[in-house]
Structure formats: structure tokens, C-alpha cells
Design a protein around this motif. Structure first.
Motif, PDB file in Angstrom:
ATOM      1  N   UNK A  17       0.816  -1.222   0.000  1.00 45.54           N
ATOM      2  CA  UNK A  17       0.000   0.000   0.000  1.00 45.54           C
ATOM      3  C   UNK A  17       0.849   1.271   0.000  1.00 45.54           C
ATOM      4  N   UNK A  18       2.066   1.152  -0.512  1.00 48.99           N
ATOM      5  CA  UNK A  18       2.887   2.348  -0.658  1.00 48.99           C
ATOM      6  C   UNK A  18       4.336   1.997  -0.926  1.00 48.99           C
ATOM      7  N   UNK A  19       5.066   2.992  -1.429  1.00 48.30           N
ATOM      8  CA  UNK A  19       6.522   2.870  -1.633  1.00 48.30           C
ATOM      9  C   UNK A  19       7.131   4.149  -1.093  1.00 48.30           C
ATOM     10  N   UNK A  20       7.920   4.025  -0.019  1.00 46.01           N
ATOM     11  CA  UNK A  20       8.349   5.218   0.701  1.00 46.01           C
ATOM     12  C   UNK A  20       9.856   5.284   0.906  1.00 46.01           C
ATOM     13  N   UNK A  21      10.354   6.534   0.892  1.00 47.29           N
ATOM     14  CA  UNK A  21      11.682   6.804   1.417  1.00 47.29           C
ATOM     15  C   UNK A  21      11.557   7.066   2.913  1.00 47.29           C
ATOM     16  N   UNK A  22      12.491   6.564   3.683  1.00 50.15           N
ATOM     17  CA  UNK A  22      12.540   6.847   5.114  1.00 50.15           C
ATOM     18  C   UNK A  22      13.680   7.833   5.329  1.00 50.15           C
ATOM     19  N   UNK A  23      13.316   9.009   5.814  1.00 53.42           N
ATOM     20  CA  UNK A  23      14.242  10.131   5.857  1.00 53.42           C
ATOM     21  C   UNK A  23      14.705  10.376   7.292  1.00 53.42           C
ATOM     22  N   UNK A  24      15.999  10.623   7.452  1.00 50.99           N
ATOM     23  CA  UNK A  24      16.526  11.010   8.758  1.00 50.99           C
ATOM     24  C   UNK A  24      15.803  12.285   9.204  1.00 50.99           C
ATOM     25  N   UNK A  25      15.198  12.294  10.405  1.00 51.38           N
ATOM     26  CA  UNK A  25      14.420  13.466  10.824  1.00 51.38           C
ATOM     27  C   UNK A  25      15.232  14.759  10.881  1.00 51.38           C
ATOM     28  N   UNK A  26      16.551  14.639  11.032  1.00 53.82           N
ATOM     29  CA  UNK A  26      17.388  15.840  11.072  1.00 53.82           C
ATOM     30  C   UNK A  26      17.367  16.576   9.733  1.00 53.82           C
ATOM     31  N   UNK A  27      17.022  15.859   8.659  1.00 46.14           N
ATOM     32  CA  UNK A  27      16.901  16.477   7.337  1.00 46.14           C
ATOM     33  C   UNK A  27      15.833  17.566   7.341  1.00 46.14           C
ATOM     34  N   UNK A  65      27.056  15.705   5.129  1.00 51.34           N
ATOM     35  CA  UNK A  65      26.576  15.833   3.754  1.00 51.34           C
ATOM     36  C   UNK A  65      26.055  17.251   3.538  1.00 51.34           C
ATOM     37  N   UNK A  66      26.540  17.888   2.487  1.00 52.56           N
ATOM     38  CA  UNK A  66      26.040  19.223   2.140  1.00 52.56           C
ATOM     39  C   UNK A  66      24.760  19.058   1.329  1.00 52.56           C
ATOM     40  N   UNK A  67      23.685  19.673   1.786  1.00 53.73           N
ATOM     41  CA  UNK A  67      22.370  19.526   1.157  1.00 53.73           C
ATOM     42  C   UNK A  67      21.920  20.872   0.615  1.00 53.73           C
ATOM     43  N   UNK A  68      21.468  20.880  -0.640  1.00 51.67           N
ATOM     44  CA  UNK A  68      20.953  22.123  -1.223  1.00 51.67           C
ATOM     45  C   UNK A  68      19.460  21.975  -1.503  1.00 51.67           C
ATOM     46  N   UNK A 104      25.179   9.023   2.879  1.00 49.48           N
ATOM     47  CA  UNK A 104      25.383   9.998   3.936  1.00 49.48           C
ATOM     48  C   UNK A 104      24.390   9.882   5.069  1.00 49.48           C
ATOM     49  N   UNK A 105      23.577   8.804   5.045  1.00 46.03           N
ATOM     50  CA  UNK A 105      22.653   8.530   6.146  1.00 46.03           C
ATOM     51  C   UNK A 105      21.544   9.575   6.269  1.00 46.03           C
ATOM     52  N   UNK A 106      21.230  10.252   5.166  1.00 41.14           N
ATOM     53  CA  UNK A 106      20.088  11.171   5.133  1.00 41.14           C
ATOM     54  C   UNK A 106      18.838  10.380   4.773  1.00 41.14           C
ATOM     55  N   UNK A 107      18.952   9.525   3.755  1.00 43.60           N
ATOM     56  CA  UNK A 107      17.875   8.603   3.395  1.00 43.60           C
ATOM     57  C   UNK A 107      18.233   7.258   4.015  1.00 43.60           C
ATOM     58  N   UNK A 108      17.504   6.867   5.063  1.00 49.09           N
ATOM     59  CA  UNK A 108      17.899   5.713   5.858  1.00 49.09           C
ATOM     60  C   UNK A 108      17.321   4.391   5.352  1.00 49.09           C
ATOM     61  N   UNK A 109      16.260   4.456   4.583  1.00 51.78           N
ATOM     62  CA  UNK A 109      15.644   3.233   4.068  1.00 51.78           C
ATOM     63  C   UNK A 109      14.767   3.583   2.877  1.00 51.78           C
TER      64      UNK A 109
END
Length: 328
Positions: A53-63, A179-182, A224-229
Motif C-alpha cells: 500500500x505504498x513505496x516510501x523513502x525513510x528520511x533522517x528526521x534531522x533532514x 553531507x552538504x544539502x541544497x 550519507x545517512x540522510x535517506x535511511x531506508x
């Protein structure tokens, strides 16, 4: 929605996609010894049946700027529970995101708070406790927010038995360079957050950059551990589970939490394990198919040396598993 009987091949597909939702149909076909077209057809059938019922990225909350996640155990009277859940879900708190997980048996509502600063927690609790229907609020701060879900432990019952192959999890790296994020990275994550199988080509077209650039940015955020799963989500009810048993566990002083963690993960269908700072040290969530499963979980926890107290409650299965808590 259609009814669909899961066989061993579909169960293996689910396991592969729970570990990595971007697994190609070619790779699925090779692993399952079927054709690519058969793999694609099975995937579509699993979606039509509501099992996927879905396809998701799991994002580090610090992002998104969230530094702390807190379990809230909100005590109320039984007859106020339904109204209070509705009020809390619609409540616009001054402090970032108070999310309620749903109803449990008894007089306790399970909730979740995401906070940018821990000093905001006291104000959030006071705001919730101001409601006369709330008797008290217990808070348990998560020691870490990554690798709490364990889809590798999900037992999938098929029409011919139990699918037993266990896909070993690929844990997020423990040490990474900053990781530098823009803004382009943020836009890319927003596009993929709720559709993690979306093609990099379509993302590139939407962002006005090359497909190669999208792939490189994606790899950077994963490494860089921003997208964890990156995982599909499944409807646990559709594969035979009726409820979720949540156990809060307090350890005896001086016991090694890492050893007890490993023993808890051996209990069937331990799908979530969280380390806490607070009254309890650990929380585990187990999918249960019937009342016998609840007794089995209790018996297996009791056999583990070093546990002083267990407080368990039963509630509905979450609508998605794994839950993409931070993908928005």
C-alpha cells in the motif's frame, strides 16, 4: 481491492521489496526464478489487493530539522478516549508535530512527538495536560531514530505454509561525513518520499537536471545517512495480522542493553525495537494474528534475564509497515 492468496514467490518478492523498494523487476525475476513480466504482474496484483500500500523513502528526521522523537503515553478515562484522540489529532500545537498513533485497550493513548529542541518538550506536555480529559502524560525520549524497524523479522504465511527465508537488513552507516544539502536535494526527496520507485528519469525532468545528477545525489544522500531506508509498505491486516502488541520494558541496573536487544529481536514478528531514555529502557512492537501470539510473546520476554518490568498493551496494526515517520 481484490482477495489474493500469497504463495512463496510473492512472499519472497515482498521480503525483497521491504528491504529495498527500488529493486528492479529484472532483479526480482532473477531471485524468484520467474520472468520479468511475471514479476511485474505479481507486483501489480499485490498492489491491487492492498497488500502493498505504498513505496516510501525513510528520511533522517534531522533532514527536516527534527532532533528528537518522543513517545507519549497519555492517560485518560476509558469513556473519554475516542474524543480525546480526535481532539489531539486535530490539535495545532505551538511545538512541531504531535502525531497520535491510535487507540489501545485500557486507559492509555499512544502518541508521538517530533521536536526541534528538547526544551520544547515541557511546553508541549503542559499544553496537552491542559485538557481536563488528560490525567497524565508519560514521556519516553528515543535514544536513536534509525534502524528501529525490522521488516526482516516479518513472518509471511503463504497458502502452502510459512515463508522462512530471512533477508538480512542493510543497516545505515554508523559514521558518515557531513553531507552538504541544497534545495535541489530537498526537492528530490519530496518527489521520492511517497513514491520511492519513481524513475530517476522522471525526477530529473521535473527538476530540470540530468538523470546522472539525480542518481549521484540519491547515492550521496543514501550513503550519507540522510535517506535511511527505501521500502514498500505492507498492510499487516491483509497478510493475516489482527493487532499489534506493544511492550515497554524496564531493565535491571547494570544489564547490557545490546545483549537484551538481540534476544528481543529473536521473538517472532518483533517488527519495531526502540531504545528509550525515561521510565522504560526499550519498546518492542509485535504483529499478532491471534490471542495465542500475545501469550507467546509474554512468555518469551519473561525468559530473558535482566528484565525487571514489562508493561504491555494491544492496539490496531499501523496502516503502513514499516511506518515512514519522517518522509514528510
Amino acid at each position: 481491492m481484490v482477495n489474493l492468496r500469497i504463495d512463496a514467490i510473492s512472499a519472497k518478492m515482498l521480503k525483497l521489496l521491504l528491504e529495498e523498494s527500488r529493486t528492479s523487476f529484472t532483479e526480482i525475476a532473477g531471485n524468484c526464478d520467474i520472468s520479468v513480466s511475471a514479476a511485474r504482474m505479481r507486483y501489480n496484483n499485490l498492489k491491487k489487493a492492498g497488500i502493498i500500500n505504498g513505496e516510501y523513502l525513510h528520511v533522517n528526521p534531522k533532514f527536516w530539522g527534527y532532533e528528537y522523537t518522543v513517545d507519549l503515553r497519555i492517560k485518560t478515562s476509558f469513556h473519554n478516549m475516542k474524543e480525546l484522540i480526535k481532539q489531539l489529532n486535530s490539535k495545532q500545537c505551538k511545538y512541531p508535530a504531535c502525531i497520535l498513533a491510535g487507540t489501545h485497550f485500557g486507559k492509555t493513548i499512544m502518541g508521538l512527538a517530533l521536536l526541534c529542541k528538547l526544551e520544547n518538550l515541557r511546553g508541549l506536555i503542559e499544553e496537552i495536560e491542559a485538557d481536563p480529559k488528560v490525567k497524565s502524560v508519560d514521556t519516553l525520549v528515543w535514544a536513536k531514530t534509525q534502524d528501529i524497524s525490522h521488516p526482516e523479522n516479518l513472518i509471511i504465511k503463504t497458502c502452502t505454509g510459512i515463508y522462512g527465508d530471512k533477508v538480512e537488513p542493510k543497516n545505515a552507516p554508523t559514521k558518515t561525513e557531513k553531507v552538504c544539502i541544497d534545495e535541489t536535494d530537498k526537492q528530490m526527496v519530496r518527489l521520492l518520499a511517497n513514491n520511492s520507485r519513481r524513475s530517476f528519469t522522471s525526477v530529473a525532468k521535473k527538476l530540470g537536471i540530468s538523470t546522472h545528477s539525480v542518481i549521484q545525489r540519491y547515492k550521496k544522500l543514501r550513503n550519507g545517512n540522510v535517506l535511511t531506508r527505501s521500502a514498500i509498505s505492507v498492510n499487516l491486516n491483509k497478510i493475516g495480522y489482527k493487532a499489534c502488541n506493544t511492550s515497554f520494558i524496564k531493565l535491571r541496573t547494570g544489564n547490557k542493553i545490546s545483549e537484551i536487544r538481540q534476544q528481543l529481536l529473536q521473538i517472532p514478528n518483533t517488527l519495531v525495537l526502540i531504545e528509550h531514555s525515561g521510565v522504560f529502557d526499550l519498546r518492542i512492537d509485535n504483529a499478532v494474528a491471534d490471542i495465542d501470539d500475545i501469550f507467546l510473546i509474554s512468555e518469551q520476554i519473561q525468559r530473558i534475564e535482566g528484565i525487571e518490568e514489562v508493561d504491555s498493551t494491544v492496539g490496531r496494526c499501523p496502516p503502513l509497515f514499516p511506518i515512514p515517520l519522517y518522509n514528510k
